[in-house]
Write an enzyme that holds these catalytic residues in place. Structure first.
Site, PDB file in Angstrom:
ATOM      1  N   ASN A 270     -50.133  12.942  69.046  1.00 35.03           N
ATOM      2  CA  ASN A 270     -48.985  12.038  69.197  1.00 35.03           C
ATOM      3  C   ASN A 270     -48.270  11.768  67.871  1.00 35.03           C
ATOM      4  O   ASN A 270     -47.433  10.879  67.781  1.00 35.03           O
ATOM      5  CB  ASN A 270     -49.402  10.740  69.896  1.00 35.03           C
TER       6      ASN A 270
ATOM      7  N   ARG B 125     -95.815  15.713  57.287  1.00 33.28           N
ATOM      8  CA  ARG B 125     -94.679  16.511  57.789  1.00 33.28           C
ATOM      9  C   ARG B 125     -95.180  17.661  58.665  1.00 33.28           C
ATOM     10  O   ARG B 125     -94.570  17.986  59.683  1.00 33.28           O
ATOM     11  CB  ARG B 125     -93.820  17.037  56.631  1.00 33.28           C
TER      12      ARG B 125
ATOM     13  N   GLU C 122     -75.714  17.345  59.360  1.00 40.48           N
ATOM     14  CA  GLU C 122     -76.582  16.274  59.845  1.00 40.48           C
ATOM     15  C   GLU C 122     -75.837  15.248  60.698  1.00 40.48           C
ATOM     16  O   GLU C 122     -76.404  14.697  61.649  1.00 40.48           O
ATOM     17  CB  GLU C 122     -77.261  15.568  58.662  1.00 40.48           C
TER      18      GLU C 122
END
Length: 623
Positions: free
Chosen positions: A185, A318, A366
């Site tokens: 627009n 981890r 990310e």
């Protein structure tokens, strides 16, 4: 054109009438509210009319039905026209539109999921398309269903990099069930958008990302019907040239009207002008969907077997995360994993190896990864686990914040926390992540200290509502818990104690093991310490913390691989504030670190076993 049947003139006129009714409702609602964005709504009126009353397939009285086509209003400030659509469809009472933005109404200034027709909150621009990609990926690859996903963006928000992360994702994964509508627009909030009406440039950009891009007059219902009919075989971008404030005499395509309602007298006049163009009050009924989405149950997902670790063996949390997630994947085919090209560091590659069809590589994007997860989780279709270095989630904080506003159930695992990662240096070290995730509404923050606790954290996260964060570490540390140890959210563990303890030491992850080593050293000097593992940093186990403090003369020492601000020390201080005779002494990272060996860095920043010994002695000496 394949599959396209031109609507007859009666249908086209009905769509024009619908668009004008949507304009009128948007103007009425914003004028009644005294705030809002009527001009942003008016540019999108024909788009919304054609989408909801010609193209989309859905049950109007059951907006969250799993078979329905999905719609995401990425330009969330145009919420009044979304509400007008659902009133037009018969789901909302038309009178409710006049309660826009009132505290007693669910019709907030921007879409939120307390509205049954809103899957994800929008309004922080640039995020809707990522969520739509997650919905489309789920529909194509997990549900293998017919429902399609539509997302409308404003041209102002297309300056956001996260939009192009999502565009790339859709192109890579060939999301041919996804349609993005660009409402071009021309005008932004304070200035014209950078490309204004150069729709050919938008087209080239979309095509470069692997999209089919169609330029249309965004105020022509016939062109819109045709374009939506052509949206096949690859992700499609409808580039709609529109005018902000369309239909509002004296305001259409004029600057300085963004976010301003029309004064009452002007609104009445404009509404009369627009209403004079409406030829029929007859409403178009929604077309029902094809019902082929599978039934899904994500409740009570449990590990198929207990942990299988041996006390004293060493493993990094981890890696324990990757092993746990791969195991949990066998319990439900709705457990999915996403990663940002770090799967060989976060160990989510172990999940990919066992469940390749449920692993989504999001590459180094990310922000988009979090939005994809939010989209995948909508309507309880999946249980997503995202992983990357914890430091890199900080760039997605706005997406995480909006995920909470969306009441999303997503799980984020951040590895490589703190200075203990060593030689890679400060850019890779998460030292702000606990502060960030603790601040998110209704979040749960897990900080497991060994492999058993990590496996339990993964299982609990899968069954915990809201945003769950699991903080994992790079160094290998000993297993300290038996495989049958019970863990619960908000339940801490006393790992070491005696009747003569003089200080309660609270650590997590690497620093818990430093605390245990310090306890051994202090034992030789006949100083007993109670060592507490919080397991979850949010919520904390206030009762156990206070019980331990009272048993150790009110002395608490916190030690953490995180900056002082917003970490474990501040969290513990907050739960004991006002308790007579309880003091908290904090050890944490005090400045931007540097490269070095993990042990050197723990020593440099005063969070290793020697620093704990000295701090305990200082507290005991003080009396």
């Amino acid at each position: 054109m394949e599959g396209y049947h031109k609507p007859d003139q009666q249908k086209l006129q009905a769509l024009k009438d619908t668009a004008n009714r949507l304009r009128i409702s948007s103007i009425q609602a914003t004028t009644a509210a005294g705030s809002g964005h009527p001009t942003s709504c008016c540019s999108a009126a024909e788009i919304m009319a054609v989408l909801f009353f010609h193209t989309m397939r859905y049950k109007a009285l059951d907006p969250r039905n799993p078979h329905n086509d999905r719609f995401v209003l990425s330009k969330g400030h145009a919420a009044p026209i979304l509400y007008a659509v659902w009133a037009e469809a018969g789901f909302l009472p038309e009178a409710e539109l006049l309660n826009l933005r009132k505290i007693s109404s669910d019709l907030d200034g921007h879409p939120v999921p307390k509205q049954a027709f809103t899957d994800v909150a929008t309004g922080s621009l640039g995020q809707g398309l990522g969520a739509a990609c997650g919905m489309a990926y789920t529909g194509k690859y997990f549900d293998k269903a017919s429902y399609r996903v539509y997302c409308m963006l404003g041209d102002g928000e297309v300056s956001e990099g996260s939009v192009w992360e999502a565009m790339a994702f859709a192109g890579i994964y060939k999301l041919d069930n996804l349609v993005a509508i660009f409402d071009i627009n021309r005008l932004g909030q304070s200035d014209p958008a950078p490309l204004q009406h150069q729709v050919d440039v938008y087209q080239k950009r979309c095509e470069a990302f692997g999209w089919h891009a169609i330029i249309v007059d965004g105020h022509s219902v016939e062109e819109l019907c045709k374009a939506f009919g052509q949206a096949k075989h690859q992700p499609t971008a409808i580039i709609a040239k529109t005018f902000k404030g369309r239909g509002i005499t004296g305001i259409e395509d004029k600057e300085a009207w963004h976010g301003k309602p029309l004064p009452k007298n002007m609104a009445e006049q404009i509404i009369q002008e627009i209403y004079s163009q409406v030829q029929s009050k007859k409403k178009i009924l929604a077309t029902p969907p094809q019902e082929d989405a599978p039934s899904v149950d994500i409740a009570n997902i449990r590990m198929p077997t207990p942990p299988n670790y041996k006390v004293g063996d060493k493993i990094a949390t981890r890696k324990a995360y990757g092993l746990a997630l791969a195991k949990l994947g066998h319990a439900s085919d709705r457990i999915i994993a996403l990663d940002g090209d770090t799967k060989n560091s976060t160990f989510s590659e172990l999940f990919k190896k066992e469940h390749p069809d449920r692993f989504i590589e999001c590459y180094i994007a990310e922000q988009n990864m979090v939005s994809i997860a939010v989209g995948c989780a909508t309507r309880d279709r999946t249980v997503p686990f995202c992983s990357t270095f914890a430091a890199f989630f900080t760039r997605a904080f706005d997406q995480i914040r909006m995920a909470a506003i969306s009441e999303s159930n997503i799980n984020l695992c951040g590895s490589h926390c703190g200075v203990s990662i060593g030689e890679d240096g400060p850019s890779q070290m998460a030292l702000e992540d606990l502060a960030m995730f603790r601040s998110v509404p209704m979040s749960t923050v897990f900080y497991p200290s060994d492999g058993v606790a990590t496996e339990k954290a993964v299982e609990l996260a899968a069954n915990t509502k809201g945003i769950c964060f699991i903080r994992t570490s790079r160094p290998e540390n000993a297993i300290i818990y038996s495989n049958n140890e019970d863990f619960q959210v908000g339940q801490a563990k006393v790992v070491l104690k005696s009747k003569d303890d003089q200080v309660t030491v609270i650590g997590a992850g690497v620093t818990l093991h430093e605390a245990l080593a310090a306890a051994e050293m202090l034992k030789k000097e006949k100083i007993g310490v109670r060592v507490l593992d919080p397991f979850t940093i949010k919520p904390l186990d206030k009762k156990l913390i206070l019980d331990c403090a009272r048993a150790t003369k009110g002395r608490i020492l916190t030690v953490e691989d995180h900056y002082y601000e917003g970490g474990i020390g501040e969290a513990v201080s907050a739960v004991v504030v006002g308790e007579p005779g309880v003091t908290v002494t904090r050890l944490a990272v005090s400045q931007v670190p540097r490269s070095g060996k993990p042990a050197e860095l723990l020593k440099m920043f005063g969070i290793d076993k020697d620093a704990i010994v000295q701090a305990v002695k200082g507290l005991v000496t003080k009396g």
